[in-house]
Write a protein that holds these residues in place. Structure first.
Motif, short mmCIF file in Angstrom:
data_model
loop_
_atom_site.label_atom_id
_atom_site.label_comp_id
_atom_site.label_asym_id
_atom_site.label_seq_id
_atom_site.Cartn_x
_atom_site.Cartn_y
_atom_site.Cartn_z
N UNK A 187 0.75 -1.25 -0.06
CA UNK A 187 0.00 -0.09 -0.19
C UNK A 187 0.78 1.28 0.00
N UNK A 188 1.59 1.31 0.91
CA UNK A 188 2.91 2.35 0.83
C UNK A 188 3.60 2.37 -0.50
N UNK A 189 3.81 1.52 -0.96
CA UNK A 189 4.61 1.52 -2.24
C UNK A 189 3.90 2.03 -3.37
N UNK A 190 2.60 1.60 -3.56
CA UNK A 190 1.61 2.14 -4.29
C UNK A 190 1.37 3.59 -4.26
N UNK A 191 1.37 4.01 -3.22
CA UNK A 191 1.01 5.52 -2.93
C UNK A 191 2.44 6.36 -2.97
N UNK A 192 3.31 5.81 -2.87
CA UNK A 192 4.88 6.75 -2.99
C UNK A 192 5.11 7.15 -4.44
N UNK A 193 5.54 8.20 -4.55
CA UNK A 193 6.00 8.90 -5.71
C UNK A 193 7.28 9.43 -5.92
N UNK A 194 7.93 8.78 -7.19
CA UNK A 194 9.12 9.16 -7.29
C UNK A 194 9.54 10.52 -7.20
N UNK A 195 8.97 11.42 -7.90
CA UNK A 195 9.18 12.72 -8.05
C UNK A 195 9.00 13.73 -6.61
N UNK A 196 8.23 13.16 -5.69
CA UNK A 196 8.07 13.49 -4.39
C UNK A 196 8.81 12.48 -3.24
N UNK A 197 9.67 12.14 -3.76
CA UNK A 197 10.42 10.93 -2.67
C UNK A 197 10.91 11.76 -1.30
N UNK A 198 11.20 12.99 -1.58
CA UNK A 198 11.79 13.54 -0.31
C UNK A 198 10.58 14.07 0.67
N UNK A 199 9.35 14.28 0.35
CA UNK A 199 8.34 14.58 0.87
C UNK A 199 7.67 13.17 1.59
N UNK A 233 6.27 -3.77 -5.07
CA UNK A 233 5.66 -4.13 -6.16
C UNK A 233 5.46 -3.18 -7.26
N UNK A 234 6.45 -1.93 -7.32
CA UNK A 234 6.44 -1.20 -8.30
C UNK A 234 7.57 -1.48 -9.23
N UNK A 235 7.35 -1.55 -10.36
CA UNK A 235 8.26 -1.97 -11.55
C UNK A 235 8.90 -0.65 -11.91
N UNK A 238 17.35 8.10 -2.44
CA UNK A 238 16.65 8.11 -3.42
C UNK A 238 16.79 6.53 -3.95
N UNK A 239 17.95 6.11 -3.54
CA UNK A 239 18.30 4.36 -3.85
C UNK A 239 17.41 3.69 -3.09
N UNK A 240 17.44 3.94 -1.81
CA UNK A 240 16.72 3.05 -0.79
C UNK A 240 15.24 3.28 -0.95
N UNK A 241 14.92 4.54 -1.15
CA UNK A 241 13.38 4.68 -1.59
C UNK A 241 13.05 3.78 -2.69
N UNK A 242 13.66 3.80 -4.02
CA UNK A 242 13.32 3.12 -5.05
C UNK A 242 13.57 1.46 -4.79
#
Length: 226
Positions: free
Chosen positions: A116-128, A150-152, A139-143
């Motif tokens: 659920x977190x992964x589906x809602x998380x956005x690359x462009x807003x990763x710092x927020x 589950x995000x490709x 950003x590497x750990x985030x991705x």
């Protein structure tokens, strides 16, 4: 030209789609979200993944997960002593605990919360993002976490950039160095070549050759276990 070059790399790793499926299904580490978070936090330090990180995650698994001492994210969020017993980096220990705490707040069992977190998380807003704001999560750990959730997508780490940019140069294209533009470029390459972004990402980690040969051959047993 670009597809032909990438095809030569992909041909070296016939098992790659299976590894990627397991990651995208949140089934790595035998489906233990606790171990996926520990893996991501330990990997954030930048040490060699197969030689330094994986053995320590396995040690944590054997001491605390298989024994039933730590069975869920909520318990991992309080496991400072246990984490320190196998991993002495305070920043990544704290990151593991805080990631676990944030993910557990998304509700449901660990896998549901993580995805659920992964589906809602956005690359462009990763710092927020609540995970992206954690000290020690770049950003590497985030991705990496998004991929296991589950995000490709792709990690813009130094190995991925080195291999992909090398291919781009050979194909007569410009390399991309900035993180978010690089991730978007790999997604474009995936669309052109017919491979998934995650396959392009994992490929780069497994085809780099050292004195012992390709990583995928050297670490094939470990890859099946994790």
């Amino acid at each position: 030209m670009l597809k032909r070059l990438i095809d030569t790399y992909m041909a070296l790793i016939p098992e790659l789609p299976r590894y990627c499926d397991r990651c995208l299904e949140t089934r790595r580490w035998n489906g233990s979200v606790v171990l996926m978070v520990v893996d991501a936090a330990f990997t954030s330090v930048g040490l060699n993944y197969f030689n330094a990180v994986v053995p320590k995650v396995m040690e944590f698994r054997d001491k605390f997960v298989k024994t039933g001492n730590i069975t869920c994210l909520e318990e991992l969020a309080r496991a400072e002593k246990e984490l320190f017993s196998v991993w002495r980096n305070a920043r990544s220990v704290r990151a593991a605990m805080e990631i676990a705490e944030v993910l557990s707040e998304f509700g449901g069992d660990d896998r549901t919360a993580f995805r659920r977190w992964a589906a809602e998380a956005k690359l462009e807003e990763w710092r927020k993002d609540p995970v992206g704001r954690i000290k020690g999560v770049g950003i590497n750990t985030f991705q990496y976490l998004r991929m296991m959730g589950g995000i490709d997508t792709v990690m813009p780490d130094k190995i991925v950039k080195r291999v992909i940019n090398g291919i781009l140069v050979k194909a007569g294209e410009e390399p991309v160095t900035s993180d978010i533009p690089f991730v978007k470029k790999v997604h474009e390459i995936a669309a052109i070549t017919g491979y998934r972004p995650i396959e392009l990402c994992l490929m780069t980690w497994l085809v780099e050759e050292g004195k012992d040969g390709l990583r995928v051959k050297k670490h094939s047993r470990i890859l099946e276990e994790i």
